[in-house]
Design an enzyme around this catalytic site. Structure first.
Site, PDB file in Angstrom:
ATOM      1  CB  THR A 146      -0.890   0.012   1.254  1.00 61.22           C
ATOM      2  OG1 THR A 146      -1.649  -1.199   1.293  1.00 61.22           O
ATOM      3  CG2 THR A 146      -1.815   1.223   1.261  1.00 61.22           C
ATOM      4  CD  GLU A 147      -1.154   5.387  -0.825  1.00 60.67           C
ATOM      5  OE1 GLU A 147      -0.389   6.035  -1.556  1.00 60.67           O
ATOM      6  OE2 GLU A 147      -2.398   5.401  -0.953  1.00 60.67           O
ATOM      7  CG  LEU A 148       5.123   2.695  -4.110  1.00 59.37           C
ATOM      8  CD1 LEU A 148       6.117   3.535  -4.916  1.00 59.37           C
ATOM      9  CD2 LEU A 148       5.091   1.276  -4.667  1.00 59.37           C
TER      10      LEU A 148
END
Length: 414
Positions: A146-148
């Site tokens: 998630t979100e890197l």
């Protein structure tokens, strides 16, 4: 050896909460704004998903195996596609069938589980892998959180789940003098190869493309090609939200024309090639380890997790939610587990952010609340009802599991 260009797009739509008042607690346990979800998804499908998928399909038909792209699509988005826009699923399936598109694994609910609960993190990753297999007939081999979001310890967990490639942010504070345009590896588990986002070139497309005040406006395919060629490294990773095309950058900005022209420019030059994460780490060796002791992400100037956990409101909501994990583990209740998943979506915490300065405009996009406090109150009302339902279910489970005293039958009188 040709330099590689990795084009990766993130696809996510949150399950938005309806206006959930204090007086709804204990009376109405439907938390979601189905109308808004349907309305926004229809708009983005028409502006972005359907036209951009068709453009990419045309490019693959034109260039064959020379053109490749990569996607990750959250489970929350897939659920909405199935419910409201099945044509979007069909268009992604057409792309999958070309064999030139890689689909990544991630957390099913676009959650922060990797920061909270290793068991829940594993559950969501496995659930997401199955969803991708069911929808597109392919098994993800690489991972994006998630979100890197990434750290050394998270990377070790990901390797333990069977992935040997992971995407994250080329954050300046962890790179130092190093370039993001190489393959690196995890210091705790060198078998995990890391691809780092070139945020400068990615954001030139995702954020600056239509900015007429930008010194490099207008951005053309030939100009961008020159920047790609000047990047010193083996692989340039262009990672961005898919909604960049047609939603964040409107069609009138020329973003679709730019994307249509870019493969011609790149492939016509002869010095570069398109790749996917799995192919990139197969071709290019890791040049060394990259140490990330604290979690990073691709969000905001800080490139950390303060977009979701940077204030007391966010931390309170986050902690209260994940405190329910132990009680939920006692229950085999599919409805409660589904609500637990959707309440984990990172968007709910993102709406509570108080970062109004350099990143304020980014945080306000798609935000249905006027203030972070409104977002917090609405979320905590829904969470309070959810906790009541869990406690009631646990109490019922406990009563059912306590052996009842069995009295011997009375003897009949003669």
């Amino acid at each position: 050896m040709k330099k590689s260009v990795c084009l990766y797009f993130q696809v996510h739509q949150p399950t938005r909460l309806r206006l959930y008042r204090f007086f709804d607690i204990g009376k109405d346990s439907h938390y979601y704004d189905d109308y808004t979800d349907r309305t926004i998804l229809h708009r983005i499908a028409q502006r972005c998903y359907l036209p951009m998928n068709q453009l990419l399909l045309d490019l693959i038909k034109k260039h064959g195996s020379d053109f490749k792209v990569t996607f990750s699509i959250t489970g929350s988005a897939l659920e909405q596609f199935d419910r409201y826009e099945p044509d979007v699923v069909r268009s992604f399936r057409e792309l999958a069938q070309t064999g030139q598109v890689e689909f990544l694994a991630e957390t099913y609910y676009h959650s922060l589980a990797s920061l909270a609960n290793e068991g829940e993190f594993k559950h969501q990753v496995e659930k997401h892998v199955k969803a991708i297999e069911d929808h597109f007939g392919v098994t993800p081999k690489a991972f994006r959180n998630t979100e890197l979001i990434y750290s050394d310890s998270i990377g070790k967990q990901v390797y333990g789940l069977g992935f040997k490639t992971m995407l994250t942010e080329g954050a300046r504070h962890i790179l130092g003098w190093k370039s993001p345009d190489f393959v690196y590896c995890n210091p705790l588990q060198p078998g995990l190869k890391l691809l780092l986002r070139n945020y400068q070139l990615s954001d030139d497309i995702a954020f600056r493309f239509s900015d007429r005040g930008w010194k490099d406006w207008p951005l053309t395919a030939d100009k961008f090609l020159s920047w790609l060629k000047s990047a010193e490294g083996d692989v340039v990773n262009l990672f961005m939200d898919y909604e960049t095309f047609g939603e964040h950058q409107k069609a009138s900005s020329g973003i679709f024309d730019f994307m249509r022209a870019l493969p011609d420019a790149v492939l016509g030059d002869g010095e570069l090639e398109f790749t996917t994460p799995t192919l990139a780490v197969r071709k290019h060796k890791a040049v060394g380890e990259i140490e990330v002791p604290d979690p990073i992400s691709w969000a905001d100037e800080e490139r950390d997790v303060t977009a979701w956990l940077g204030n007391e409101l966010q931390q309170d909501a986050f902690n209260k939610l994940y405190e329910q994990s132990e009680k939920l583990a006692l229950l085999n209740n599919a409805v409660l587990w589904e609500d637990f998943g959707h309440l984990q979506e990172s968007d709910h915490l993102y709406y509570m952010s108080t970062k109004f300065f350099s990143d304020g405009e980014v945080h306000s996009y798609f935000n249905p609340y006027n203030t972070p406090y409104e977002a917090f109150i609405n979320y905590m009302n829904a969470l309070s009802d959810f906790i009541i339902r869990i406690d009631d279910a646990v109490a019922t489970f406990g009563q059912a599991s306590v052996p009842q005293e069995v009295k011997p039958p009375k003897k009949k009188k003669k």
